[in-house]
Design an enzyme around this catalytic site. Structure first.
Site, short mmCIF file in Angstrom:
data_model
loop_
_atom_site.label_atom_id
_atom_site.label_comp_id
_atom_site.label_asym_id
_atom_site.label_seq_id
_atom_site.Cartn_x
_atom_site.Cartn_y
_atom_site.Cartn_z
N TYR A 1 31.12 26.96 -21.70
CA TYR A 1 30.33 26.44 -20.57
C TYR A 1 29.00 27.17 -20.47
CZ TYR A 1 29.22 25.40 -15.63
OH TYR A 1 28.62 25.02 -14.46
N SER B 1 21.91 22.79 -14.74
CA SER B 1 22.46 23.86 -15.56
C SER B 1 23.47 24.65 -14.73
CB SER B 1 21.30 24.74 -16.05
OG SER B 1 21.75 25.82 -16.79
N SER B 2 23.48 25.94 -14.85
CA SER B 2 24.37 26.79 -14.05
C SER B 2 23.88 28.23 -14.10
CB SER B 2 25.80 26.76 -14.62
OG SER B 2 26.58 27.77 -14.01
N LYS C 1 25.26 25.56 -21.23
CA LYS C 1 24.24 25.53 -20.17
C LYS C 1 22.99 26.32 -20.59
CE LYS C 1 26.27 23.09 -16.88
NZ LYS C 1 25.83 21.70 -16.62
P1 NAP Z 1 32.25 17.79 -10.23
O1 NAP Z 1 32.75 17.93 -8.84
O2 NAP Z 1 33.24 17.89 -11.35
O3 NAP Z 1 31.47 16.38 -10.33
C1 NAP Z 1 30.95 15.98 -11.57
C2 NAP Z 1 30.52 14.54 -11.49
O4 NAP Z 1 30.17 14.10 -12.82
C3 NAP Z 1 31.65 13.61 -11.04
O5 NAP Z 1 31.10 12.50 -10.40
C4 NAP Z 1 32.29 13.21 -12.36
O6 NAP Z 1 33.00 11.99 -12.21
C5 NAP Z 1 31.06 13.08 -13.25
N1 NAP Z 1 31.37 13.29 -14.66
C6 NAP Z 1 31.96 14.36 -15.22
N2 NAP Z 1 32.13 14.17 -16.54
C7 NAP Z 1 31.63 12.94 -16.81
C8 NAP Z 1 31.54 12.15 -18.00
N3 NAP Z 1 32.01 12.58 -19.18
N4 NAP Z 1 30.96 10.92 -17.92
C9 NAP Z 1 30.50 10.47 -16.72
N5 NAP Z 1 30.56 11.16 -15.58
C10 NAP Z 1 31.13 12.39 -15.62
O7 NAP Z 1 31.11 18.87 -10.57
P2 NAP Z 1 30.16 19.74 -9.60
O8 NAP Z 1 30.87 20.98 -9.21
O9 NAP Z 1 29.57 18.88 -8.54
O10 NAP Z 1 29.03 20.19 -10.65
C11 NAP Z 1 27.95 19.33 -10.98
C12 NAP Z 1 27.01 20.03 -11.91
O11 NAP Z 1 26.60 21.28 -11.35
C13 NAP Z 1 27.61 20.37 -13.28
O12 NAP Z 1 26.65 20.23 -14.29
C14 NAP Z 1 28.00 21.82 -13.14
O13 NAP Z 1 28.03 22.51 -14.37
C15 NAP Z 1 26.88 22.33 -12.25
N6 NAP Z 1 27.27 23.52 -11.51
C16 NAP Z 1 28.23 23.47 -10.56
C17 NAP Z 1 28.59 24.61 -9.86
C18 NAP Z 1 29.64 24.61 -8.78
O14 NAP Z 1 29.95 25.71 -8.29
N7 NAP Z 1 30.16 23.47 -8.36
C19 NAP Z 1 27.97 25.83 -10.19
C20 NAP Z 1 27.00 25.85 -11.19
C21 NAP Z 1 26.66 24.69 -11.84
P3 NAP Z 1 34.26 11.62 -13.17
O15 NAP Z 1 35.08 12.86 -13.31
O16 NAP Z 1 34.94 10.50 -12.49
O17 NAP Z 1 33.66 11.20 -14.48
#
Ligand code: NAP
Length: 252
Positions: free
Chosen positions: A152, A138-139, A156
């Protein structure tokens, strides 16, 4: 804390980089067989090699989690490659940046429905699994005002509520369901690194608001995922755990 996931079979949906990659790698380092998917083949192949280097069964497949049929196909392929599924991690997000049709449609199809559908697709495998569980990513945005990204934050929040409902449904089948609400997590190539390099005022404001005084690291979210999948969490289900250095506490 050292975890032993030897012989376990873990599917991480959306895991070619960032938090998903860190979760997949951490499970593999702890001995698990791991399957990952993503849309982009290049990052996926790189992450596959890193996971496979740990010497345990590894599977990956290009899959767009916005596509219902593709999800079912991927999960079945992953289960076949690993010999079953014990842990499902739903990590992908469309990051619904805009309060428009596109922003909401992405949130519904990827953040919410991909989580629902992957759970449906994996359920029969999880029921035959070893101390099975689902972990939804989630987030912290789901726990407070999501003004900059309303779609978003709302999606979530829906994931959190679904996590609790599903935990009640699946508890009699021995499947635990929990969610992790990460705070702001920075890593090379990620959104927050780009924001910092672009001198984003939002980056500075968020960072200043985090009581621990820094952004999180993907491995800190992965540690929480391993804990939730481990026997140490065997009595924990239906919980949304913020892993955020206190970011969720701002305004209290
Ligand atoms: P990210 O860097 O964008 O990585 C997301 C991963 O999921 C990538 O491998 C992406 O690969 C894949 N993906 C995205 N859309 C997809 C789709 N439609 N089908 C298949 N694969 C898909 O994201 P992140 O920052 O690591 O975040 C990961 C999770 O943590 C998310 O749920 C996000 O909401 C949550 N989160 C992140 C943060 C943060 O600060 N980073 C904070 C709170 C919550 P492709 O693009 O190649 O498909």
């Amino acid at each position: 804390m050292a975890f032993d996931f030897g012989g376990k079979r873990v599917v991480v949906a959306g895991a070619s980089r960032g938090i998903g990659r860190a979760i997949a790698l951490s499970f593999a380092r702890a001995g698990a067989g791991v399957s990952i998917c993503a849309r982009g083949a290049e990052d996926l192949a790189r992450a596959h090699s890193e996971i496979a280097a740990n010497g345990h069964p590894t599977h990956s497949s290009v899959c767009d989690l916005a596509d219902r049929d593709a999800i079912f196909h991927y999960v079945e392929e992953a289960a076949s490659a690993l010999g079953g599924i014990d842990v499902l991690v739903n990590n992908a997000s469309a990051f619904g940046a805009k309060d428009d049709e596109e922003g909401w449609a992405g949130g519904v199809s990827v953040d919410l429905m991909a989580t629902v559908r992957a759970g449906h697709a994996a359920r029969a495998f999880l029921e035959r699994g070893d101390h099975p569980c689902i972990i939804n990513i989630s987030s912290v945005a789901s726990l407070r005002c999501g003004a900059p990204r309303p779609a978003y934050a709302a999606m979530k929040a829906a994931v959190n509520n679904y996590t609790v409902s599903l935990a009640g449904v699946l508890a009699p089948r021995g499947i635990r369901v929990n969610a992790i609400a990460p705070g702001s997590v920075e890593f090379p190539g990620g959104r927050w690194e780009r924001a910092r390099l672009n001198g984003s005022p939002l980056y500075q404001a968020i960072r200043a608001s985090i009581p621990f005084g820094r952004m999180g690291e993907p491995e800190e979210i992965a540690d929480a995922a391993l804990f939730l999948a481990s026997p140490y969490a065997r009595w924990i289900t239906g919980q949304v755990i913020a892993v955020d250095g206190g970011e969720n506490l701002q305004g209290l």
